[in-house]
Design a protein around this motif. Structure first.
Motif, PDB file in Angstrom:
ATOM      1  N   PHE A   1       4.713   6.105   9.213  1.00 34.87           N
ATOM      2  CA  PHE A   1       3.536   6.277   8.012  1.00 34.87           C
ATOM      3  C   PHE A   1       2.383   5.662   8.113  1.00 34.87           C
ATOM      4  CE2 PHE A   1       8.038   5.912   6.405  1.00 34.87           C
ATOM      5  CZ  PHE A   1       7.958   7.605   5.434  1.00 34.87           C
ATOM      6  N   ARG A   2       1.178   6.459   7.561  1.00 36.48           N
ATOM      7  CA  ARG A   2      -0.353   5.914   8.384  1.00 36.48           C
ATOM      8  C   ARG A   2      -1.170   6.158   6.730  1.00 36.48           C
ATOM      9  NH1 ARG A   2      -5.651   7.218  10.203  1.00 36.48           N
ATOM     10  NH2 ARG A   2      -4.696   9.294  10.330  1.00 36.48           N
ATOM     11  N   LEU A   3      -1.969   4.764   6.685  1.00 34.80           N
ATOM     12  CA  LEU A   3      -2.337   4.633   4.955  1.00 34.80           C
ATOM     13  C   LEU A   3      -4.478   5.426   6.070  1.00 34.80           C
ATOM     14  CD1 LEU A   3      -2.596   4.008   2.309  1.00 34.80           C
ATOM     15  CD2 LEU A   3      -3.325   1.907   2.742  1.00 34.80           C
ATOM     16  N   VAL A   4      -3.980   6.697   5.325  1.00 32.83           N
ATOM     17  CA  VAL A   4      -5.758   7.110   5.951  1.00 32.83           C
ATOM     18  C   VAL A   4      -6.382   5.892   4.821  1.00 32.83           C
ATOM     19  CG1 VAL A   4      -7.175   8.464   6.328  1.00 32.83           C
ATOM     20  CG2 VAL A   4      -4.803   9.279   6.761  1.00 32.83           C
ATOM     21  N   ASP A   5      -6.486   6.664   3.668  1.00 25.56           N
ATOM     22  CA  ASP A   5      -7.184   5.881   2.734  1.00 25.56           C
ATOM     23  C   ASP A   5      -6.518   5.175   1.623  1.00 25.56           C
ATOM     24  OD1 ASP A   5      -7.558   7.562   0.906  1.00 25.56           O
ATOM     25  OD2 ASP A   5      -8.901   8.781   2.429  1.00 25.56           O
ATOM     26  N   GLU A   6      -7.278   4.209   0.978  1.00 25.89           N
ATOM     27  CA  GLU A   6      -6.277   4.417  -1.021  1.00 25.89           C
ATOM     28  C   GLU A   6      -5.512   5.140  -1.020  1.00 25.89           C
ATOM     29  OE1 GLU A   6      -7.747   2.590  -5.119  1.00 25.89           O
ATOM     30  OE2 GLU A   6      -8.885   1.683  -3.438  1.00 25.89           O
ATOM     31  N   ASN A   7      -5.710   6.373  -0.878  1.00 24.06           N
ATOM     32  CA  ASN A   7      -5.406   7.831  -1.404  1.00 24.06           C
ATOM     33  C   ASN A   7      -4.750   8.404  -1.027  1.00 24.06           C
ATOM     34  OD1 ASN A   7      -5.336   6.648  -4.608  1.00 24.06           O
ATOM     35  ND2 ASN A   7      -7.683   6.655  -4.439  1.00 24.06           N
TER      36      ASN A   7
ATOM     37  N   TRP B   1       0.793  -1.084   0.264  1.00 24.66           N
ATOM     38  CA  TRP B   1      -0.058  -0.111  -0.100  1.00 24.66           C
ATOM     39  C   TRP B   1       1.031   0.990  -0.484  1.00 24.66           C
ATOM     40  CZ3 TRP B   1       1.563   2.337   4.412  1.00 24.66           C
ATOM     41  CH2 TRP B   1       1.576   2.124   5.463  1.00 24.66           C
ATOM     42  N   ILE B   2       2.317   0.728   0.574  1.00 24.34           N
ATOM     43  CA  ILE B   2       3.011   2.000   0.580  1.00 24.34           C
ATOM     44  C   ILE B   2       3.716   2.921  -0.746  1.00 24.34           C
ATOM     45  CG2 ILE B   2       5.395   1.114   1.832  1.00 24.34           C
ATOM     46  CD1 ILE B   2       5.354   3.922   3.208  1.00 24.34           C
ATOM     47  N   ALA B   3       3.667   1.627  -1.776  1.00 22.84           N
ATOM     48  CA  ALA B   3       4.068   2.293  -3.552  1.00 22.84           C
ATOM     49  C   ALA B   3       3.666   2.994  -4.519  1.00 22.84           C
ATOM     50  CB  ALA B   3       4.396   0.773  -3.888  1.00 22.84           C
ATOM     51  N   GLY B   4       4.435   3.665  -4.864  1.00 20.33           N
ATOM     52  CA  GLY B   4       3.788   4.885  -5.108  1.00 20.33           C
ATOM     53  C   GLY B   4       4.152   6.065  -5.285  1.00 20.33           C
ATOM     54  N   VAL B   5       3.946   7.207  -6.100  1.00 24.94           N
ATOM     55  CA  VAL B   5       4.560   8.451  -5.676  1.00 24.94           C
ATOM     56  C   VAL B   5       3.126   9.701  -5.554  1.00 24.94           C
ATOM     57  CG1 VAL B   5       5.226  10.751  -6.868  1.00 24.94           C
ATOM     58  CG2 VAL B   5       6.079   8.477  -7.302  1.00 24.94           C
ATOM     59  N   TRP B   6       4.021   9.746  -4.177  1.00 27.22           N
ATOM     60  CA  TRP B   6       2.785  10.463  -3.012  1.00 27.22           C
ATOM     61  C   TRP B   6       3.014  12.030  -2.499  1.00 27.22           C
ATOM     62  CZ3 TRP B   6      -0.656   7.479  -0.376  1.00 27.22           C
ATOM     63  CH2 TRP B   6      -0.926   6.256  -0.267  1.00 27.22           C
TER      64      TRP B   6
ATOM     65  N   GLU C   1      14.503   1.166  12.666  1.00 25.42           N
ATOM     66  CA  GLU C   1      14.121  -0.083  12.454  1.00 25.42           C
ATOM     67  C   GLU C   1      12.674  -0.124  13.390  1.00 25.42           C
ATOM     68  OE1 GLU C   1      15.214  -3.073  11.586  1.00 25.42           O
ATOM     69  OE2 GLU C   1      17.241  -1.690  11.384  1.00 25.42           O
ATOM     70  N   GLY C   2      11.187  -1.158  13.016  1.00 23.12           N
ATOM     71  CA  GLY C   2       9.862  -0.919  13.499  1.00 23.12           C
ATOM     72  C   GLY C   2       9.373  -2.567  13.281  1.00 23.12           C
ATOM     73  N   SER C   3       7.867  -1.735  12.978  1.00 33.52           N
ATOM     74  CA  SER C   3       7.556  -2.642  12.171  1.00 33.52           C
ATOM     75  C   SER C   3       5.508  -2.150  11.178  1.00 33.52           C
ATOM     76  CB  SER C   3       6.232  -3.410  13.520  1.00 33.52           C
ATOM     77  OG  SER C   3       6.019  -2.907  14.689  1.00 33.52           O
ATOM     78  N   TRP C   4       5.139  -3.552  11.211  1.00 31.75           N
ATOM     79  CA  TRP C   4       4.234  -3.177   9.622  1.00 31.75           C
ATOM     80  C   TRP C   4       2.272  -2.839  10.746  1.00 31.75           C
ATOM     81  CZ3 TRP C   4       1.952  -6.327   7.474  1.00 31.75           C
ATOM     82  CH2 TRP C   4       1.679  -8.211   7.444  1.00 31.75           C
ATOM     83  N   ASP C   5       1.726  -2.839  10.585  1.00 35.16           N
ATOM     84  CA  ASP C   5       0.722  -3.732  10.365  1.00 35.16           C
ATOM     85  C   ASP C   5      -0.290  -3.170   9.344  1.00 35.16           C
ATOM     86  OD1 ASP C   5      -0.924  -1.863  11.684  1.00 35.16           O
ATOM     87  OD2 ASP C   5      -1.134  -0.721  13.143  1.00 35.16           O
ATOM     88  N   ARG C   6      -1.892  -3.870   9.006  1.00 39.57           N
ATOM     89  CA  ARG C   6      -2.730  -3.783   7.594  1.00 39.57           C
ATOM     90  C   ARG C   6      -1.815  -1.554   7.238  1.00 39.57           C
ATOM     91  NH1 ARG C   6      -7.622  -4.403   7.397  1.00 39.57           N
ATOM     92  NH2 ARG C   6      -7.996  -3.347   8.240  1.00 39.57           N
ATOM     93  N   SER C   7      -2.436  -0.824   7.691  1.00 43.41           N
ATOM     94  CA  SER C   7      -2.498   0.421   7.664  1.00 43.41           C
ATOM     95  C   SER C   7      -1.289   1.405   7.912  1.00 43.41           C
ATOM     96  CB  SER C   7      -3.877   1.205   7.713  1.00 43.41           C
ATOM     97  OG  SER C   7      -3.921   1.174   9.474  1.00 43.41           O
ATOM     98  N   SER C   8      -0.628   1.039   8.249  1.00 45.41           N
ATOM     99  CA  SER C   8       0.834   1.731   9.010  1.00 45.41           C
ATOM    100  C   SER C   8       2.065   1.320   9.458  1.00 45.41           C
ATOM    101  CB  SER C   8       0.290   1.957  10.559  1.00 45.41           C
ATOM    102  OG  SER C   8       0.784   1.385  11.597  1.00 45.41           O
ATOM    103  N   ILE C   9       2.860   1.994   9.350  1.00 49.33           N
ATOM    104  CA  ILE C   9       4.184   1.407   9.654  1.00 49.33           C
ATOM    105  C   ILE C   9       5.126   2.430  10.380  1.00 49.33           C
ATOM    106  CG2 ILE C   9       6.731   1.128   8.655  1.00 49.33           C
ATOM    107  CD1 ILE C   9       5.258   0.699   5.731  1.00 49.33           C
TER     108      ILE C   9
END
Length: 164
Positions: free
Chosen positions: A130-136, A14-19, A97-105
């Motif tokens: 980094f937190r994915l709020v929604d797809e975009n 989900w983090i891949a791309g240009v933001w 160093e850290g961890s990820w879940d479904r919508s955050s790193i």
């Protein structure tokens, strides 16, 4: 695109791309508050199990560059662990160093490098999420500790829109 992403990276694909962000806000106890525009990119490195990362911020009115960084984000097989290595244009390198879940790193520095001649104060630690709020929509928050402000203190926050 999912079939091109190495399996180990798929949970954080989900983090891949240009933001792009046009509302970055920065503050710190030792400097004046400021605004910035930011563009970050996470892209595949062929079949390697990592994302290449670049980030560049600019002044929102003048457009001049403010900060540049580049590095690599790696996921670890069979776990939720991730590693992020970043080189900054002002003479700093971090291993986070850290961890990820479904919508955050979530990341915290474990190593800080500093080249001769790098400006003061010294950065002693970095934490970022980094937190994915929604797809975009992606948010990034960064805190840091320095030789002048040794407690980890919120420094940057930006909300990004996916460009590609």
């Amino acid at each position: 695109m999912t079939s091109e992403i190495p399996e180990i990276l798929r949970p954080i694909a989900w983090i891949a791309g240009v933001w792009q962000s046009k509302n970055g806000a920065g503050h710190y106890p030792t400097i004046s508050d400021f605004s910035y525009n930011d563009k970050i990119e996470f892209r595949l490195c062929g079949k390697q199990p990592l994302f290449a990362y670049t980030g560049s911020s600019s002044h929102p009115e003048r457009g001049n560059p403010m900060h540049l960084e580049s590095g690599f984000l790696r996921a670890h097989a069979g776990t939720t662990a991730v590693s992020f290595m970043v080189a900054h244009n002002f003479g700093l390198t971090t291993v986070e160093e850290g961890s990820w879940d479904r919508s955050s790193i979530s990341l915290k520095s474990t190593s800080i490098g500093r080249m001769n001649g790098a400006k003061e104060p010294q950065v002693l630690g970095v934490e970022r999420t980094f937190r994915l709020v929604d797809e975009n929509t992606l948010e990034q928050e960064l805190s840091m500790a320095t030789s002048n402000t040794p407690d980890s203190t919120k420094h940057l926050k930006a909300t990004y829109t996916r460009q590609q």
